[in-house]
Scaffold this active site. Sequence first.
Site: not given
Length: 442
Positions: A96, A132, A273, A276
């Site tokens: 994502t 996520t 991670c 974002k």
Amino acid sequence: MQPQSIEPSEHLRISVIGAGYLGTAHAVGMAQLGHDVIAMDIEKEKIARLSACELPFFEPGLGELLRKSVEAGRLRFTTEYDDVAEADVHFVCVGTPQLPGSFNADLRWVETAFTELARRVAGPAIIVGKSTVPVGTARRMADVVRHHTGGSRVEVAWNPEFLREGHAVQDTLQPDRLIFGVESQWAEQLLRAVYQPIIEDGCPLVVTDYATAELVKVSANAFLAMKISFINSVAQICEATGAAVLPLAEALGYDDRIGRRFLGPGLGFGGGCLPKDVRALYACATELGLDEVATFIRQIDAINLSRRDRALTLGRDLLGGTYEGKRVCVLGAAFKPNTDDVRDSPALAVAVAAHREGARVAMHDPVAMNSAWLVHPEIEYAETIVTAAREADLVMLLTDWTEFQDMDPALLSNVVRSRNVLDGRNALRPERWRAAGWTYRA
């Protein structure tokens, strides 16, 4: 038709959609727990490499478990959705990434995975999101699944991941918590069956609703990012006042309400991670009209990005005011040690910026140079530290690999043109480098 009861001891067939970093680690972990696992990805080359027990990325310890799982017949790979239709539990582990030109997450692959599974799964089964995602995604995916299945055979659950790159094996098989976002006791029971050995080993379990499960991951990452940005803000005050940030961070860490982890001053966070997820949480707060919350979260990101500019400024000062025509040795390309991931890497960003200001940059990283070259081939990549440092006017340590931290200054003293070192991670011992005749900045 209500799904039949599945006892925790019953053999489970598991599919994993998406064979990237998360999906591969999860598939291997599920196989190690004794389940029959099939992992699916549309990238044929990736699947071919995994089927041959070859990891397409660097992750300590995972390659050996991959080989054992495949050889034991508990793990196989495919490029076809049809091959996974008979599984009892489907884990969606697709990416994502941040949307170009936006702080929102790109959910195309999540939506595709849930839709394609719902069209094929005969049930009873659950489709479990691990990716996520913004809050509200699980509810939308549940609607998609009901549309294609009639609402009686297949349920949706959300089970966020908390993998740390470089620690994927431990975090998969010995997680510090499990989160189940479910809407029925049956879905909870089935997830308990999946993770039975881990739960019996004492892993904390939180059973909650979709929205809470979705928010746990981004909230955790935003909090960790906040700690890093906080200590870097304090580091700027230390620079201005002559205080020492490392003893300060140590003193703060003794307070068990605060803790020492993630109070590491330096170049800041990166990877696939934290940046974002901070930006996604900012986008969520903005869409909800929570302006003060959005401003607070946005500042975490802004402070982090400013550290790259600060590193460039310190390097420029060491070079007498300009990068033009200077040779710069950069140690580190990955966003942190023990990974070859260069997504949003502060080290790579600083190296590219110095190059664009006219420096000839030579970079060395133990495992991430190929990943870096694929996105920035304009940088020179050196096979050894010494080669990267030859005739350098400045050495910049930007990723705190152990071999860089333990490096003897004498290794480079007669190789470089000027003994200038910028410690972007506060990883070196300043007194050792200064005693060897180096000008040290951090």
